[in-house]
Design a protein around this motif. Structure first.
Motif: not given
Length: 343
Positions: A252-268
């Motif tokens: 991820x550090x080389x593939x783009x100039x941004x890093x991806x971000x992520x989070x979890x959503x509680x489906x309930x």
């Protein structure tokens, strides 16, 4: 704690000092994922990495690393000319099960809308609304109502805001107007919002009306040494969303100039009774065009005309270019300063 009205160099220095103890960074080899719906945002920089190589395969590999249920991509199409898509969506579908939310486009070769693409695992799409955002640059957003197999009933607003602060303020207000014009639903705003400021000086302060006070975000740019929190995942119901983390891996550090971000959503917590039109099942082989609101049907949201060619359009492009150059210079100046003392 980070001050809310820092200058750009001060913000960068604060990020450097906090880097070692930053909870929002997920290194290589992190432990297994918790339960819930994993959502992510990734500016793929037109598949050009920090080494200057155009390599869509690396972007696909990073997405496989993340293994999201929903991901919003920015800069997934060429910006000018034919604007054709840059990813191998068929291969991505085969390897991850992710399919793009269908959009109406004048160019059948484009993946998304103004470079914005929303990919998801098989679920139910209720509506797709394509929005042209105001400002000096051609920018857009996708508003997608989707029910996932996990039970999460979400509205995704996928956006890439402009480089100029005034444009970002206008765009944030338009996103709020969009949300007010539609039925209430758990909503996530995903994207590269191009804003590093916090508090009253932030161009995103208008979003507080729907999303509440902005949480302190995690830096994701530049990818090799993330100092600025340009990418965001925020919810109009903060309780449904986990802490946002940076997907920080060697690839991820080389593939783009941004890093991806992520989070979890509680489906309930994100599951709501739904009403209105019948659901449409979206499978990898079916693109329900009837679910799409075409850009020329956005009458409630008047868009100022963009200038092009000579004259004012040329000066607008120059302003945008200078804004981008100023951000790059500030990062470089700060990186040349003596490092913060080690504790």
């Amino acid at each position: 704690m980070q001050k809310k009205n820092q200058s750009l160099p001060a913000s960068i220095i604060a990020s450097l000092r906090q880097r070692r103890n930053r909870p929002g960074t997920v290194p290589t080899g992190a432990v297994g994922r918790p339960g819930g719906t994993l959502v992510a945002s990734y500016n793929v920089h037109k598949c050009v990495g920090v080494d200057g190589r155009f390599d869509p395969d690396r972007i696909g590999q990073v997405i496989r690393e993340i293994a999201p249920d929903v991901i919003a991509l920015q800069e997934a199409d060429k910006r000018f000319g034919a604007r054709h898509g840059l990813l191998d969506l068929a291969r991505l579908k085969e390897e991850t099960g992710l399919v793009p939310v269908p959009v109406e486009s004048a160019n059948a070769a484009a993946h998304g809308w103004h470079g914005n693409v929303v990919l998801f695992r098989q679920g139910l799409v209720r509506d797709v609304h394509q929005v042209s955002l105001p400002g000096l640059e051609p920018r857009g957003a996708l508003v997608v109502d989707i029910d996932l197999e996990s039970g999460a009933a979400l509205r995704i607003v996928a956006a890439h805001l402009g480089l100029l602060r005034r444009s970002r303020s206008q765009q944030a207000r338009m996103i709020i107007d969009l949300m007010r014009s539609r039925d209430e639903r758990p909503t996530l705003l995903l994207g590269d919002l191009n804003e590093w400021r916090l508090g009253g000086r932030s161009a995103l302060s208008a979003l507080d009306a729907a999303f509440g006070a902005m949480p302190v975000p995690v830096p994701s740019f530049p990818a090799g040494l993330p100092l600025l929190a340009l990418d965001r995942i925020i919810a109009n119901r903060p309780e449904i969303l986990s802490e946002v983390a940076v997907h920080d891996t060697p690839l991820a550090r080389v593939a783009s100039d941004h890093l991806p971000i992520k989070a979890f959503v509680d489906p309930a917590l994100a599951a709501l009774p739904v009403s209105g039109p019948e659901f449409m099942l979206v499978t990898p082989d079916v693109a329900p065009a009837a679910a799409i609101t075409k850009p020329d049907e956005e009458a409630p949201f008047p868009i100022p005309a963009f200038s092009s060619g000579n004259g004012r359009g040329g000066s607008n492009r120059e302003l945008v270019r200078k804004a981008g150059d100023q951000l790059k210079r500030a990062v470089k100046r700060t990186l040349r300063r003596p490092g913060p003392p080690q504790r």
